[in-house]
Design an enzyme around this catalytic site. Structure first.
Site, PDB file in Angstrom:
ATOM      1  N   GLY B  53      14.471   1.573  -0.955  1.00  0.00           N
ATOM      2  CA  GLY B  53      15.020   0.636  -1.929  1.00  0.00           C
ATOM      3  C   GLY B  53      15.381  -0.731  -1.406  1.00  0.00           C
ATOM      4  O   GLY B  53      16.079  -1.474  -2.090  1.00  0.00           O
ATOM      5  N   TRP B  55      13.489  -3.376  -0.884  1.00  0.00           N
ATOM      6  CA  TRP B  55      12.885  -4.478  -1.646  1.00  0.00           C
ATOM      7  C   TRP B  55      13.534  -4.581  -3.020  1.00  0.00           C
ATOM      8  O   TRP B  55      13.722  -5.682  -3.540  1.00  0.00           O
ATOM      9  CB  TRP B  55      11.354  -4.302  -1.736  1.00  0.00           C
ATOM     10  CG  TRP B  55      10.661  -4.836  -0.523  1.00  0.00           C
ATOM     11  CD1 TRP B  55      11.184  -4.911   0.735  1.00  0.00           C
ATOM     12  CD2 TRP B  55       9.343  -5.387  -0.445  1.00  0.00           C
ATOM     13  NE1 TRP B  55      10.269  -5.464   1.584  1.00  0.00           N
ATOM     14  CE2 TRP B  55       9.134  -5.761   0.896  1.00  0.00           C
ATOM     15  CE3 TRP B  55       8.320  -5.587  -1.366  1.00  0.00           C
ATOM     16  CZ2 TRP B  55       7.935  -6.330   1.330  1.00  0.00           C
ATOM     17  CZ3 TRP B  55       7.121  -6.149  -0.938  1.00  0.00           C
ATOM     18  CH2 TRP B  55       6.922  -6.523   0.402  1.00  0.00           C
ATOM     19  N   ASP B  79       9.138   5.184  -7.795  1.00  0.00           N
ATOM     20  CA  ASP B  79       8.785   6.001  -6.635  1.00  0.00           C
ATOM     21  C   ASP B  79       8.656   7.444  -7.087  1.00  0.00           C
ATOM     22  O   ASP B  79       9.182   7.832  -8.125  1.00  0.00           O
ATOM     23  CB  ASP B  79       9.814   5.882  -5.516  1.00  0.00           C
ATOM     24  CG  ASP B  79       9.193   6.177  -4.168  1.00  0.00           C
ATOM     25  OD1 ASP B  79       9.073   5.255  -3.361  1.00  0.00           O
ATOM     26  OD2 ASP B  79       8.792   7.335  -3.932  1.00  0.00           O
ATOM     27  N   ASP B  95       4.599   8.784 -10.693  1.00  0.00           N
ATOM     28  CA  ASP B  95       3.407   8.636  -9.872  1.00  0.00           C
ATOM     29  C   ASP B  95       2.695   7.354 -10.304  1.00  0.00           C
ATOM     30  O   ASP B  95       2.414   7.173 -11.497  1.00  0.00           O
ATOM     31  CB  ASP B  95       2.545   9.884 -10.134  1.00  0.00           C
ATOM     32  CG  ASP B  95       1.229   9.849  -9.398  1.00  0.00           C
ATOM     33  OD1 ASP B  95       0.947   8.856  -8.709  1.00  0.00           O
ATOM     34  OD2 ASP B  95       0.480  10.840  -9.509  1.00  0.00           O
ATOM     35  N   ASP B 120       5.575  -2.159  -1.081  1.00  0.00           N
ATOM     36  CA  ASP B 120       5.724  -2.100   0.378  1.00  0.00           C
ATOM     37  C   ASP B 120       5.410  -0.684   0.872  1.00  0.00           C
ATOM     38  O   ASP B 120       5.854  -0.274   1.931  1.00  0.00           O
ATOM     39  CB  ASP B 120       7.159  -2.513   0.755  1.00  0.00           C
ATOM     40  CG  ASP B 120       7.337  -2.723   2.243  1.00  0.00           C
ATOM     41  OD1 ASP B 120       6.362  -3.113   2.905  1.00  0.00           O
ATOM     42  OD2 ASP B 120       8.446  -2.489   2.752  1.00  0.00           O
ATOM     43  N   LYS B 160       1.699  -4.622   0.842  1.00  0.00           N
ATOM     44  CA  LYS B 160       1.481  -4.430   2.279  1.00  0.00           C
ATOM     45  C   LYS B 160       0.021  -4.123   2.538  1.00  0.00           C
ATOM     46  O   LYS B 160      -0.627  -3.380   1.798  1.00  0.00           O
ATOM     47  CB  LYS B 160       2.350  -3.274   2.784  1.00  0.00           C
ATOM     48  CG  LYS B 160       2.130  -2.986   4.256  1.00  0.00           C
ATOM     49  CD  LYS B 160       3.002  -1.870   4.748  1.00  0.00           C
ATOM     50  CE  LYS B 160       4.410  -2.356   4.895  1.00  0.00           C
ATOM     51  NZ  LYS B 160       5.271  -1.325   5.525  1.00  0.00           N
TER      52      LYS B 160
END
Lengths: 1116, 419
Positions: B53, B55, B79, B95, B120, B160
């Site tokens: 958490g 970000w 998530d 999901d 990320d 990322k």
């Protein structure tokens, strides 16, 4: 222009048996090894089979039939696939033919299955792909016949096919959600055009890395990120229904489990802890194989009929282990139950006479022998004088006569042969306690002579020579008395003769090594005689021996007063306070071991003992007892690892023997013959015998390991001429070791010469003194190299490599010269565990030798050599190394960068006037280049070195002479080369994907030239005023798609670069900048460094390191 | 190696704890924002693969703090697993490959598309670069796929990326959807790490593109003209290093005392780990319950009575053995160190800064499970595990549920609370 790979050492990612051949996948290369004869060798090698993909799987079509000489293989990895014909001919020759060409699929291939048609003929293959879909593929026409998708469309980490026909084909998929999803290709397709899974199995706490199904047992196995193996009783997988019962959870790996295989009577698993574990179906560990260096075992293959397990590691090595023989056949532990017979007393000391007989001394002073073959006890003698304290030592002479000596607390020694114990000789050598007795045989003596050394009080050691024939002691001669250095526990522990030099080397309880002469008295030591009087005669002090009485008539006793001689040379406390355990000599060198967990390699140099190298052979073995050299020159280390007795092979990195005896502080003895290893010890008042009778080796090294973790640095040191030219390479790794390798350019093979394990933390950088041209192409090489890395540690070694004409091999000797640690003072601090260490944990990122003199003869001892280091604490440091005084001194530093310094380079400019300037170039994570004129620092250090031999206070390097901002962020590669104009090309490659070339000129500031005629200080001035200027700059912004970690200017017009994007690129350097020439995909992931050497005018070799090592030949 | 050692090796790890961030990666987003003004005029933001958490924390502090009108800003964190609640952040446990998740996000935005999507997430790395880079690419493509469902035209996507061998294939894919793609590296991301961030601005899907989640987006292939495997033509997006040069250097090792007068105090991690996969295995390892090989079988010569070495005697011997002490304390420290700040290691939500494993410099706040630290790569198992000697058999634990629940709980407590 061409670039081709000549050597690749990479993690072994696939292994498979085809008949008696072993196939291994290393990067994109496939190698066939024959295992038919005892010799195991590679017979065939296919390069770049899968182009830019690694081989992850090899599957043969159908089961091998002995008569058939042709098999079809599918080799796959990543998205790549190729089908090969494997043909054997002429007994052990192998041919591999491409049956259909390389094919690339649209997604990652996790598993492949050969499928049969209704006529039982292999007709097509099924491929399990990355997002849980299955492709039916006709390999002959290279067409995808159909693709079916599962309803669960997430990313997979593993997949396993079951079934030989499309209609019954079942896939077990290991999903990113820690589940096993089982679905069948022929099931009806649902609404979304996807197939509903038949069953989902949950239970693992992490992703599934490997799945295996054993049909005849109906067991499914899975290996996971949660470090466990789970076995599921599923019965017939085609009919599987929820819920599924988990029959076994196996926790045995110290880290993640990569792969699992099921056999009829055992389970095999490999993991990130570099262990291969063999389990039985009740969940017990049957074997625990360790041998791969460092991290993971990545691949495993099983030859069930031969009982072979082959493992391939991330260390690039391949090992074979035998599992068929129950190991209890080979080894057993026997408790002798000494007191069970009507024997008196309890055993106190035990020693082996040979591998079939042991000798026991009891607390009642009784001596017994035990015959291991007929399991029979025999009484030898009893003497109550030896009951409270006794030393027991035995030796077996080449003439088969076993002589035993026992010593007691009053200084009495009893000597007798085992065949005639009744003829025991009693001597009194000392006034007090016999501290130690040692039998020593010498190569220079006849087979009926042996030597006994006895240490008594006050550090007096007596040497007796005993003549023994036909089982009887014929003569005892007192040869000499020696005196050990003063300390609390003043007695010897081990002795070896150097017959050629007429010297003996003694190790003592204080951890010192001593050198004594046989012949002349050189040193004079004052000894206090037992009576309290000292006698001085001819400037030497002698020790009255009248009290040492020898009772037997037959014993010849010279009667003269013997000098107690002191040592010629002392290495005080070299093995720590717990003592030296053994001294030996092998192949012209001396070796000593100690209870500090180390062994030393030594030599006698002009009458003095000199340590060449000190090594810790086995992590965790704090008590090294002895070294053995096998006929094929493997080094075996015997010692205690906590409470276990261990025999360790340092080359293959494995335990040959491990006996949980309880530790080394007991009476124990070890002996071995060709087929038997015997270890006996006393524990809880009884004697135990561990016997290991394994006749054939249980494991083989099929391919040598490289490093246990990633390689961080590689250097080509030079070439040595044997029958062929060998290139000597130095590699450093995060596994804390440095390897010295020899690369043969004509056969494209590499073999290890030696491994140096002196670092506490990872090795990150290497540097060496470049050998001048005249030394190249010779049959001997001598140079100095440095390794540096974590914990701010630098080690310096001298490397001697020579080719001996009469032998085929080459000899590689490494001598430790000096060490340096920035925080060494911390180790000596008391109560350091209570204090928080405030200093930064500096590591060296890069080092370079300042090669300012061209005429330096690398073979000679170097009085003064400079080393520059890039440090993670933002500092550039300069060191001075003197080989004479074996010291490495920090002389200057600067925190100018304020960022982690990544690379350093140096160059020396010679002015026309004859003077020179030494420049240092450093780069950091801020993307700037800094140039320093270090000439005054270097000159000042040299002059002050002559004046003082003490500590040098590091000076400040000052501010850089020139700063150029080039990159946006970290500069990961740097190289400086002089061009034809006398300018310097500074090439840098960064984290920002770009390559910059700066052209630099160095000039003497006008006006000061005249002063060069003056003295030293004046020249000094002139050097200070040399200036450095940036002439021009070139840049290629997106030279690579990832950080550029290696860069070399091959010649002023040619540049080579390598990046983490795994491309090696050649560039032409012209007046207008860099121009792309060609590029080659390389198979070393996470490339850390690059080095190059020229083979001829047009051919250059480049060597890359990272997750493996690759050599690429570039021909222009 | 004390507990302060990681504070020394990793300045951003230490700063994250001092400033109350759940992971050091918070600084990466802050530095990306400094360069690209990502948060300008953002009212609806999505954080994919959000756990633990950090970000979302940044989004919450920056967006809600900046506007001052917190009600106008909506932040949705997605998530697979639950994470500790954050003020002003709506959490969806779902999901990212499911269209229902996209629909739920839009529902929270009251039918409006998002202005910014960040991701990320990194996979559970295996150490084999080809697999790790492939899986990271698939994760990015899954994030891109859901982004096409929720992002407004002209919106920004930050994810990322591992700059590995096939990164140009990802660039070519991202360039189809965005007018401006840059590869950015915040200074808080290590030079030695292959991690970077794709900052994709100006979302402009091809004409006629209909977002579709029924099939995963697959990565591109090399072609012969524009994106070659070995040739000079490759799709490489511009690189931009971001963050102030005067900021702390993530590769530099700092002394504990950063400024004169400022005393160092050790701070515990902000967010302890939630159920890492290695939890059970570590518990067993610590308590010497991993299965191991049996010692040699004991045969007796004449009698059957085997004197068992008394347990206390053996214990004493071990206690005297310095090697035992060191090994035990070291391995303990490793455990504490390695588990103390780890994120939930559910694969899509794990934050792994770096495929490159480095024994000295670890990557991110969260790190790889305690596997092969220098201290643990011991050729022999810890002495504690071998003390059974000859007479006891090997202790083999098959089913963990046999353990008393309290013991397990205790161990779990110890796992999460660093001493």
């Amino acid at each position: 222009m061409s670039m081709h790979s000549v050597l690749l050492l990479a993690p072994i990612t696939a292994l498979e048996f085809v008949g008696d051949y072993l196939l291994s996948g290393e990067g994109p290369n496939l190698t066939v090894h024959t295992l038919k004869h005892e010799s195991m060798c590679a017979v065939n090698h296919l390069q770049d089979l899968l182009r830019n993909y690694r081989i992850h799987g090899i599957k043969q079509c159908g089961s091998p039939c002995p008569g058939n000489e042709m098999t079809v293989l599918a080799v796959f990895g990543g998205k790549g696939l190729i089908i090969l014909q494997f043909i054997t001919f002429d007994d052990d020759k192998v041919k591999l033919i491409e049956m259909c060409q390389f094919q690339e699929l649209h997604d990652w291939i996790w598993d492949l299955q050969w499928l049969k048609d209704s006529l039982e003929i292999p007709s097509s293959i099924a491929l399990a792909l990355g997002h849980n879909s299955v492709v039916l593929y006709d390999f002959l026409t290279q067409r995808t016949l159909k693709e079916v998708h599962c309803e669960e469309k997430c990313i997979l980490y593993s997949a396993h096919f079951v079934g030989d026909y499309w209609d019954e084909l079942t896939l077990v998929a290991g999903t990113v959600f820690n589940q096993l999803v089982i679905w069948q290709m022929a099931s009806p397709i649902g609404d979304e055009g996807r197939i509903k899974p038949r069953c989902r199995i949950s239970g693992h706490g992490g992703v599934i890395f490997s799945i295996f199904y054993l049909e005849n047992k109906g067991i499914l196995a899975s290996a996971s990120d949660d470090r466990s193996l789970r076995l599921w009783s599923v019965g017939d997988l085609k009919l599987i229904e929820n819920p599924v019962h988990c029959s076994l959870v196996l926790y045995g790996h110290q880290s993640r489990v990569w792969s699992v295989r099921l056999l009829s009577d055992c389970i095999i698993s490999i993991g990130e802890d570099s262990a291969c574990i063999i389990w039985n179906y009740s969940g017990d560990v049957v074997h625990h194989f360790r041998g791969h260096k460092g991290c993971s075992i990545r691949a495993v293959a099983v030859h069930e009929t031969n009982g072979w397990v082959v493992t391939g590691g991330a260390d690039c090595g391949i090992r074979l282990w035998k599992i068929n023989g129950n190991k209890s056949d080979g080894s057993c532990l026997l408790q002798l139950n000494f007191s069970a017979g009507s024997r008196q007393g309890t055993p106190k000391a035990v020693t082996l006479v040979d591998t079939s007989c042991l000798l026991i001394m009891t607390d009642t002073g009784g001596l017994y022998t035990y015959d291991l073959t007929c399991k029979h006890w025999k009484f030898v003698l009893e003497d109550p004088d030896f009951q409270s304290y006794s030393l027991l030592k035995v030796v077996k002479l080449a003439n088969n006569c076993a002589i035993c000596s026992i010593g007691n607390i009053t200084g009495h020694i009893k000597l007798f042969t085992l065949c005639h114990p009744e003829e025991a000789k009693d001597l009194r050598l000392h006034e007090g306690k016999v501290h130690n007795l040692s039998w020593v045989l010498s190569d220079g003596q006849t087979s009926d002579l042996c030597n006994l050394f006895s240490s008594g009080p006050d550090g007096i050691m007596v040497w007796l020579e005993i003549f023994c024939s036909s089982g009887q002691i014929k003569c005892i001669t007192q040869k000499r008395h020696y005196c050990l250095p003063l300390c609390k526990q003043r007695w010897h522990t081990s002795i070896v003769f150097l017959p050629k030099e007429e010297l003996i080397v003694v190790g003592d309880r204080r951890g010192s090594l001593l050198l004594y002469s046989w012949v002349t008295v050189q040193n004079v030591v004052t000894i206090k005689a037992p009576g309290g009087e000292t006698f001085t005669e001819n400037n030497s002090v002698c020790h009255s021996l009248e009290s040492a009485s020898i009772c037997d008539r037959e014993t010849s006793y010279p009667g003269q007063k013997l000098h107690a001689e002191g040592p010629n040379s002392i290495l005080f406390g070299i093995h720590g306070k717990l003592g030296v355990t053994s001294v030996s000599h092998h192949d012209g060198l001396l070796y000593s071991t100690g209870r500090d967990g180390c062994y030393c390699q030594l030599r006698v140099d002009s009458g003095q003992l000199k340590v060449l190298r000190k090594q810790k052979p086995c992590k965790g073995m704090d008590w090294v007892e002895k070294l053995y050299f096998t006929p094929d020159n493997d080094l075996l280390v015997m010692g205690f690892h906590s409470t276990n007795f261990v025999l360790w092979n340092s080359r293959t990195n494995e335990k040959l023997l491990c006996v949980p005896c309880g530790g080394g502080h007991r009476s124990w003895s070890y002996d071995c013959s060709l087929s038997t290893k015997i270890f006996t010890y006393i524990k809880s008042g009884d004697t135990f015998i561990y016997q290991n009778k394994s006749t054939d080796k249980s494991h083989y090294v099929l391919k040598d390991s490289l490093h246990g973790r990633e390689l961080t640095s590689v250097r080509h040191i030079g070439k040595i001429q044997t029958n062929e030219t060998l290139n000597i390479l130095l590699t450093g790794s995060e596994d804390t070791t440095v390897n010295i390798l020899a690369f043969n350019g004509s056969s494209n093979t590499v073999f290890p010469l030696t491994t140096i394990s002196g670092h506490l933390s990872s090795v990150r950088a290497l540097a060496f003194l470049r050998i001048s041209n005249k030394d190249l192409e010779n049959s001997t090489m001598s140079t100095v190299f440095f390794s540096a890395g974590g914990r701010a540690e630098i080690e310096c070694y001298r490397l001697l490599i020579s080719h001996e004409c009469n032998t085929s091999g080459i000899r590689c000797q490494v001598i430790h010269v000096a060490s340096h640690r920035l925080d060494e003072h911390w180790d000596h601090m008391k109560n350091k565990h209570k204090i928080v260490k405030m200093d930064p944990e500096t590591r060296y990122m890069s080092i370079v030798v300042v090669n300012e003199r061209l005429d330096l003869d690398s073979g000679q001892l170097i009085s003064c050599l400079f080393l520059a280091a890039a440090c993670s604490d933002g500092c550039v440091r300069l060191f001075l190394m003197s080989e004479h005084s074996q010291r490495l001194l920090l002389i200057a530093e600067s925190f100018h960068h304020q960022h982690c310094v990544l690379k350093v380079e140096t160059f020396t400019h010679r002015f026309a006037a004859g003077s020179r300037s030494v420049f240092l170039c450093s780069v950091a994570t801020d993307g700037s280049l800094a140039f320093w004129d270090i000439t005054p620092t270097v000159d000042f250090a040299k002059s002050s070195l002559e004046l003082t031999d003490g500590e040098v206070q590091p000076t400040n390097l000052g501010i850089p002479a020139l700063i150029v901002q080039v990159h946006q962020s970290g500069i990961n590669s740097l190289h400086v080369e002089k061009n034809s104009d006398g300018h310097y090309l500074v090439a840098s490659g960064g984290d920002d994907n770009s390559i910059h070339i700066c052209v630099i000129s160095t000039e003497v500031t006008p006006g000061n030239v005249a002063s060069s005629e003056l003295g030293r200080t004046a020249r000094y001035q002139q050097n200070c005023s040399s200036c450095i200027r940036l002439l021009k700059k070139f840049v290629v912004l997106s030279a690579h798609s990832a950080p550029i970690t290696g860069l070399r200017i091959l010649h002023p017009e040619l540049l080579v670069s390598v990046s983490v994007d795994q491309r090696l690129t050649l560039w032409r350097l012209g007046d207008n900048g860099l121009q792309f020439l060609c590029s080659k995909f390389c198979h070393v992931a996470d490339v850390a460094e690059l080095d190059c050497w020229a083979d001829s005018e047009l051919a250059h070799y480049t060597v890359l390191c990272g997750q493996g090592l690759q050599i690429i030949k570039c021909v222009i | 190696m004390g507990r302060s050692s990681k504070d020394k090796r990793d300045i951003y790890y230490r700063l994250a704890k001092e400033e109350g961030w759940r992971a050091r990666s918070a600084f990466k987003l802050l530095q990306l924002d400094e360069e690209f003004q990502l948060f300008q005029d953002v009212q609806r933001a999505v954080d994919l693969c959000a756990a633990p958490g950090s970000w979302s924390q940044v989004l919450s502090r920056k967006l809600r703090g900046l506007s001052g009108k917190s009600s106008e800003v909506t932040i949705v964190a997605v998530d697979l697993q639950a994470m500790a609640p954050l003020p002003g952040v709506i959490q969806i446990q779902g999901d990212i490959t499911k269209v229902s998740t996209a629909q739920e996000i839009i529902r929270h935005f009251e039918g409006q598309p998002a202005d910014l999507v960040v991701c990320d997430g990194a996979p559970d790395v295996t150490g084999l670069h080809d697999i790790d880079e492939y899986i990271q690419a698939q994760l990015l493509l899954a994030a891109l796929n859901i982004t096409t469902h929720v992002l407004k035209k002209g919106g920004t996507f930050v994810a990322k990326i591992f700059r590995g061998k096939d990164v140009t294939l990802l660039y070519s894919q991202l360039k189809i959807f965005f007018s401006d793609v840059v590869c950015a590296k915040p200074r808080s991301s290590r030079n030695s790490s292959i991690e970077a961030f794709a900052v994709c601005r100006g979302y402009a899907p091809p004409d006629g593109y209909i977002p579709n989640m029924s099939n995963p987006l697959l990565d591109h292939c090399y072609d012969v003209d524009f994106n070659q495997l070995q040739g000079p033509n490759r799709i490489i997006v511009p690189f931009l290093a971001c963050g102030d040069l005067s900021a702390y250097d993530s590769d530099r090792t700092y002394p504990l005392q950063l400024e004169p007068g400022k005393e160092y105090t050790y701070l515990p991690p902000t967010q302890p780990p939630i159920l890492p996969p290695y939890q059970e295995a570590c518990f067993l390892k610590r308590n010497n319950l991993l299965a191991k090989e049996r010692g040699p079988t004991l045969l007796e010569e004449s009698s059957l009575s085997v004197p068992l070495p008394s347990a206390s005697q053996e214990e004493e011997k071990l206690a005297c053995d310095p090697a035992f002490h060191r090994d035990a304390t070291e391995s303990h420290q490793v455990m504490v160190e390695k588990t103390c700040l780890s994120a939930p290691l559910l694969s899509t939500s794990q934050k792994q800064g770096k495929v490159v494993s480095d024994p000295v410099s670890d990557c991110d706040t969260t790190e790889s499970p305690p596997s092969m630290g220098e201290e643990t790569s011991n050729p022999f198992p810890a002495p504690r595990q071998e003390r059974d000697g000859i007479s006891h058999g090997a202790a083999c634990l098959r089913v963990i549920t046999d353990l008393p629940q309290t013991t397990v709980e205790e161990a779990v407590d110890r796992l999460s609370i660093s001493s």
